[in-house]
Design a protein around this motif. Structure first.
Motif, mmCIF file in Angstrom:
data_model
loop_
_atom_site.group_PDB
_atom_site.id
_atom_site.type_symbol
_atom_site.label_atom_id
_atom_site.label_comp_id
_atom_site.label_asym_id
_atom_site.label_seq_id
_atom_site.Cartn_x
_atom_site.Cartn_y
_atom_site.Cartn_z
ATOM 1 N N ARG A 58 0.838 -1.205 0.000
ATOM 2 C CA ARG A 58 0.000 0.000 0.000
ATOM 3 C C ARG A 58 0.871 1.252 0.000
ATOM 4 O O ARG A 58 0.595 2.220 -0.723
ATOM 5 C CB ARG A 58 -0.922 -0.022 1.221
ATOM 6 N N ASP A 59 1.930 1.253 0.817
ATOM 7 C CA ASP A 59 2.817 2.415 0.873
ATOM 8 C C ASP A 59 3.551 2.617 -0.452
ATOM 9 O O ASP A 59 3.689 3.745 -0.942
ATOM 10 C CB ASP A 59 3.832 2.255 2.006
ATOM 11 N N LEU A 60 4.034 1.527 -1.038
ATOM 12 C CA LEU A 60 4.826 1.645 -2.259
ATOM 13 C C LEU A 60 3.976 2.025 -3.466
ATOM 14 O O LEU A 60 4.465 2.687 -4.387
ATOM 15 C CB LEU A 60 5.569 0.339 -2.540
ATOM 16 N N LEU A 61 2.716 1.604 -3.483
ATOM 17 C CA LEU A 61 1.879 1.905 -4.650
ATOM 18 C C LEU A 61 1.634 3.409 -4.813
ATOM 19 O O LEU A 61 1.218 3.847 -5.880
ATOM 20 C CB LEU A 61 0.544 1.153 -4.556
ATOM 21 N N ARG A 62 1.896 4.168 -3.764
ATOM 22 C CA ARG A 62 1.794 5.630 -3.907
ATOM 23 C C ARG A 62 2.835 6.149 -4.903
ATOM 24 O O ARG A 62 2.677 7.231 -5.462
ATOM 25 C CB ARG A 62 2.008 6.302 -2.548
ATOM 26 N N TYR A 63 3.903 5.340 -5.102
ATOM 27 C CA TYR A 63 4.968 5.747 -6.019
ATOM 28 C C TYR A 63 4.797 5.149 -7.423
ATOM 29 O O TYR A 63 5.685 5.293 -8.253
ATOM 30 C CB TYR A 63 6.328 5.300 -5.476
ATOM 31 N N ALA A 64 3.678 4.461 -7.678
ATOM 32 C CA ALA A 64 3.519 3.741 -8.944
ATOM 33 C C ALA A 64 3.631 4.677 -10.157
ATOM 34 O O ALA A 64 4.285 4.349 -11.152
ATOM 35 C CB ALA A 64 2.181 3.002 -8.965
ATOM 36 N N LYS A 65 3.004 5.854 -10.068
ATOM 37 C CA LYS A 65 3.068 6.793 -11.195
ATOM 38 C C LYS A 65 4.488 7.323 -11.393
ATOM 39 O O LYS A 65 4.915 7.570 -12.528
ATOM 40 C CB LYS A 65 2.099 7.944 -10.976
ATOM 41 N N PHE A 114 5.484 -1.881 -10.998
ATOM 42 C CA PHE A 114 6.466 -1.780 -12.074
ATOM 43 C C PHE A 114 5.812 -1.559 -13.440
ATOM 44 O O PHE A 114 6.480 -1.607 -14.467
ATOM 45 C CB PHE A 114 7.347 -3.033 -12.107
ATOM 46 N N LYS A 115 4.483 -1.365 -13.431
ATOM 47 C CA LYS A 115 3.746 -1.052 -14.654
ATOM 48 C C LYS A 115 4.026 -2.100 -15.741
ATOM 49 O O LYS A 115 4.474 -1.796 -16.837
ATOM 50 C CB LYS A 115 4.110 0.349 -15.166
ATOM 51 N N LEU A 116 3.717 -3.363 -15.394
ATOM 52 C CA LEU A 116 3.967 -4.463 -16.329
ATOM 53 C C LEU A 116 2.670 -5.052 -16.846
ATOM 54 O O LEU A 116 2.591 -6.228 -17.157
ATOM 55 C CB LEU A 116 4.799 -5.547 -15.631
ATOM 56 N N GLN A 117 1.630 -4.232 -16.943
ATOM 57 C CA GLN A 117 0.350 -4.738 -17.429
ATOM 58 C C GLN A 117 -0.104 -4.045 -18.699
ATOM 59 O O GLN A 117 -0.996 -4.524 -19.373
ATOM 60 C CB GLN A 117 -0.744 -4.527 -16.364
ATOM 61 N N THR A 127 5.065 -5.694 -25.068
ATOM 62 C CA THR A 127 6.488 -6.000 -25.187
ATOM 63 C C THR A 127 7.331 -4.832 -24.717
ATOM 64 O O THR A 127 7.246 -3.737 -25.231
ATOM 65 C CB THR A 127 6.874 -6.297 -26.650
ATOM 66 N N VAL A 128 8.128 -5.094 -23.679
ATOM 67 C CA VAL A 128 9.092 -4.110 -23.191
ATOM 68 C C VAL A 128 10.334 -4.849 -22.731
ATOM 69 O O VAL A 128 10.310 -6.050 -22.520
ATOM 70 C CB VAL A 128 8.528 -3.301 -21.990
ATOM 71 N N THR A 129 11.416 -4.123 -22.563
ATOM 72 C CA THR A 129 12.622 -4.738 -22.033
ATOM 73 C C THR A 129 12.378 -5.099 -20.581
ATOM 74 O O THR A 129 11.899 -4.276 -19.815
ATOM 75 C CB THR A 129 13.808 -3.768 -22.131
ATOM 76 N N PRO A 130 12.684 -6.300 -20.153
ATOM 77 C CA PRO A 130 12.300 -6.756 -18.820
ATOM 78 C C PRO A 130 13.161 -6.150 -17.727
ATOM 79 O O PRO A 130 14.360 -6.007 -17.897
ATOM 80 C CB PRO A 130 12.541 -8.273 -18.889
ATOM 81 N N SER A 187 9.383 -10.896 -24.887
ATOM 82 C CA SER A 187 8.409 -11.646 -24.089
ATOM 83 C C SER A 187 7.237 -10.758 -23.709
ATOM 84 O O SER A 187 7.334 -9.532 -23.694
ATOM 85 C CB SER A 187 9.063 -12.173 -22.812
ATOM 86 N N SER A 188 6.159 -11.393 -23.354
ATOM 87 C CA SER A 188 5.000 -10.630 -22.874
ATOM 88 C C SER A 188 5.270 -10.156 -21.461
ATOM 89 O O SER A 188 6.135 -10.677 -20.764
ATOM 90 C CB SER A 188 3.748 -11.510 -22.899
ATOM 91 N N GLU A 189 4.495 -9.171 -21.039
ATOM 92 C CA GLU A 189 4.692 -8.625 -19.699
ATOM 93 C C GLU A 189 4.370 -9.651 -18.622
ATOM 94 O O GLU A 189 4.976 -9.648 -17.547
ATOM 95 C CB GLU A 189 3.812 -7.384 -19.538
#
Length: 805
Positions: free
Chosen positions: A307-314, A447-450, A454-457, A484-486
């Motif tokens: 919960r605390d870390l998701l504040r930094y998701a953006k 980590f915005k992997l959804q 395709t992105v660099t892992p 690879s897929s996310e």
């Protein structure tokens, strides 16, 4: 609202060369609340066009779409409803009246003020502002000061500003690259106006507040984080403005780009250092100790950290798009430190599960080698065949297979221990499932992997996914990962973080199997259900894949349990001195079936049990016959009759549909061997009489007429009377009594077939008696010869003998 405003500017208005100056969140008055936004905009090209645009969030995705557009010049009246009281309602009169309710009075007032300013600056037409506070309109235009629109300093619209030194230098540079335009003063003036407007509109709107947030904003408090998010979005918007040909040569543009790049790098370093410290601190956190979770067998929850870390998701998304190397470095740090934390917690958790599963005594720990989480189990096979575990106040025996139960009755089986094991195993899976799902969901969001296929892992520089020696990822592997897929990337991160789960689960399964191989039934059902649940959530998830791998081991143990039972059936030895009775493996099949039917009720893997049933029952049939053929103390018919009666009773009671044909076959074998035993045993009490009438029937079969049999010397009336006299009622009863005792010695008590056999013998005796009477009537007509006892006498003999024993 700031974030929404930036999003709308980026997605809706920048592509159309428009600037968003005012915004209000509204819904239609009097209707079901469906929120949308009214936006006041101006075009970036001249002549400037002022519009009011209705924007709505799409029902099928997280994006906005333009719905309606009105020209401000078509606006005739703005009605704020009440100038003295707070009221969120207001009307806009275009070709018709549009009635709105704002999300707040403050937003409504700000929007109306913006409309008033835009009208004053660009149109100066007569628009009626009804029920609007004169103070609100007066404050909108302070004398001698710039007119601020929508209350935001980044959106300020100035009537006039002197050129700064930098802007003068830019104009000179523009004149150098636009020599042709100088000859046409009007064209040059128009171009100059456009260029200055672009610079003013797109490069000069990063406020001092945003710059301060990027340089020194608080990354600990929610308010500070929100300010940093807004500032980073504003910075990205500024840096991503498309330059027209020639703009890159303007000194102001170059200097502004350098400023933005410096701000970007400064903030990226601050953000990376802060999150690195958070990850390292969490990885070393020792607060979640074993003692806190021992009694209830639970895993520590990580939801507060998530919960605390998701504040930094953006901010992570911003870092991913602007500083890829720092983003990947943070990913490696997170995976590294969280894998250490989870490894400690999971090790402690499984240690508690093993202790609870095997018992808490030193003896139990010694038997199973519960030393650490490596999963190595010590103790010989023989010690496991009859494991003794000290309970609180009792000593009980646990079997490792169906045939290890010796002479124990079903009531002595430790059902409580099996139930306890089932609950512990279910608790383990129930704790692991939400833990893995929560972590995977967090990784995807943080980590915005959804969002992109395709992105660099964001993988660690070294991979230890197989538990081996770390090795540098090869360039080819990096290339494959980039394609690879996310979901694959998330799973790879999960594999590293939870690398110990599969090993610990297999170790726990091995322990459960050694305690009691019946546990493989519980584990197969529980593991199958959790795999089925995980696959329904996400068939490609880490949880689904890991549980699927472990399920293979569980199924292998189940198959081994079945094979072991069949092997022990084949190796069974019977005593030459005692009667056979119900064979142990027949009784054990009944116990297995009863337990399995309880465990597999409504289970997803019922097909596995049905296949096992067929293998087991065929082995039971074959080996019952084998024992019957080898039996020396008990007649073959008795072994077959009793054991197939037991099998038939079991299958009839349990109603196992896949064994219907075997149930019918068991009944057939039982009745056949019952009849055979009765006939073979009953011929003995009246042996001479049987032989006499067999001779009579032989003569008739050879062609002698029935009424002439009495003229045969060996079968005349005198010989018949002589044989009959040897079987008076007293002797018949004595013979039957001896027969009862013999049958009683052959049959076992468990199956209680003595009365069934005795009644069948009675029926057979009556049938033979009537047959003898019929032969006398046909072959010795009118002789008056009869048996020395009647059918009624015989019924009394059978009844009194049965009652006397």
């Amino acid at each position: 609202m700031t974030a929404i405003k930036h999003a709308l500017q980026r997605d809706i208005f920048t592509p159309n060369d428009e600037r968003l100056l005012g915004i209000v969140n509204v819904c239609k008055a009097g209707k079901k609340k469906k929120n949308c936004f009214l936006c006041a905009t101006v075009t970036t090209e001249r002549p400037v066009q002022v519009k009011v645009v209705k924007v709505k969030k799409s029902d099928k995705g997280d994006f906005y779409k333009r719905q309606l557009t009105w020209e401000l010049r078509d606006l005739t009246e703005v009605d704020a409803k009440d100038a003295s009281k707070e009221n969120p309602e207001f009307d806009l009169h275009f070709e018709k009246v549009y009635r709105w309710v704002a999300s707040s009075t403050a937003e409504k007032n700000s929007f109306i003020s913006c409309i008033w300013k835009l009208n004053q600056r660009y149109l100066r037409k007569k628009v009626e502002f009804v029920n609007v506070s004169s103070q609100l309109l007066e404050e909108s235009v302070p004398s001698g000061e710039s007119q601020s629109v929508a209350g935001g300093d980044e959106d300020a619209l100035d009537d006039y500003q002197e050129l700064s030194t930098r802007e003068e230098q830019d104009i000179e540079g523009m004149m150098e690259v636009c020599e042709d335009a100088i000859s046409n003063a009007e064209a040059f003036a128009e171009q100059l106006s456009r260029e200055l407007q672009v610079l003013d509109g797109n490069y000069m709107d990063l406020s001092k507040g945003h710059i301060r947030a990027l340089q020194e904003g608080d990354l600990m408090s929610p308010k500070g984080i929100e300010a940093c998010i807004n500032a980073s979005e504003a910075l990205s918007q500024c840096m991503n403005v498309a330059l027209r040909p020639g703009h890159e040569k303007l000194m102001a543009v170059t200097q502004q780009q350098l400023l933005f790049a410096e701000l970007r790098d400064t903030f990226a370093r601050r953000l990376t250092n802060h999150l690195n410290n958070v990850f390292v601190h969490q990885g070393h956190d020792q607060s979640s100790t074993l003692s806190q979770h021992t009694a209830e067998l639970t895993l520590p929850k990580h939801s507060p950290l998530h919960r605390d870390l998701l504040r930094y998701a953006k901010l992570m998304e911003w870092l991913k798009n602007t500083h890829r190397e720092k983003y990947e470095g943070l990913s490696r740090t997170y995976v590294d430190y969280m894998s250490r934390l989870y490894e400690r917690e999971i090790k402690d958790f499984f240690e508690v599960a093993k202790i609870k599963m095997a018992g808490t005594t030193k003896e139990a720990k010694g038997k199973f080698g519960l030393h650490g989480s490596s999963g190595k189990l010590t103790g010989s096979t023989s010690s496991l065949n009859k494991l003794t575990v000290q309970g609180a106040n009792s000593r009980r025996s646990q079997s490792s297979s169906l045939l290890d139960m010796g002479n124990m009755s079903a009531s002595d089986l430790d059902v409580a221990d099996r139930t306890k094991f089932d609950k512990i195993f279910e608790q383990v899976l129930s704790e692991l499932e939400p833990l893995c799902l929560a972590e995977q969901d967090f990784i995807s969001k943080f980590f915005k992997l959804q969002q992109h296929p395709t992105v660099t892992p964001p993988l660690p520089e070294t991979e230890e996914l197989d538990g081996g020696t770390p090795s540098r990822v090869a360039p080819q592997a990096e290339h494959r990962h980039s394609l690879s897929s996310e979901k694959d990337l998330v799973r790879l991160m999960m594999n590293k973080i939870f690398q110990s789960i599969e090993t610990e689960l297999n170790s726990l399964i091995a322990l459960g199997d050694k305690i009691d191989s019946f546990n493989s039934l519980y584990m197969l059902v529980k593991m199958s259900h959790h795999v089925w649940t995980a696959e329904n959530v996400d068939p490609a998830s880490y949880l689904s894949t890991t549980l699927g791998n472990v399920l293979v081991t569980v199924k292998r143990n189940f198959d081994k349990c079945i094979s072991g039972q069949i092997r022990q059936m084949e190796e069974v030895k019977i005593s030459k001195k005692s009667k056979v009775g119900i064979l142990l493996f027949v009784t054990n099949f009944e116990e297995f079936a009863e337990l399995a039917e309880t465990i597999f009720r409504n289970a997803e893997r019922r097909g596995d049990l049905d296949k096992a049933y067929v293998k087991l029952i065929r082995a039971v049939f074959v080996n019952v016959e084998k024992v019957a053929n080898e039996s020396q103390k008990t007649p073959r018919d008795v072994v077959m009759m009793e054991n197939f009666h037991k099998i038939f009773s079991t299958l009839s009671r349990l109603k196992i549909s896949c064994l219907d044909s075997e149930r019918r076959e068991a009944k057939h074998k039982y009745t056949d061997h019952l009849q055979s035993y009765v006939i073979n045993s009953l011929g003995q009490p009246l042996e001479k009489l049987n032989h006499f009438f067999e001779g009579v029937e032989a003569r008739v079969a050879q062609g002698v007429r029935e009424e002439e049999v009495s003229y045969q010397l060996a079968f005349n009336k005198q010989e018949l009377r002589k044989v009959i006299k040897e079987y008076p009622g007293k002797e018949v009863k004595k013979g039957l009594d001896n027969l009862y005792k013999k049958v009683d010695k052959h049959l076992c008590e468990e199956e209680s077939l003595l009365q069934v056999v005795w009644h069948s013998m009675q029926d057979e005796f009556i049938r033979q008696y009537k047959h003898f009477e019929d032969l006398i009537g046909r072959c010795y007509p009118g002789s008056g010869i009869t048996m020395e006892f009647t059918i009624q006498d015989m019924l009394e003999y059978f009844s009194s003998i049965a009652q006397s024993h």
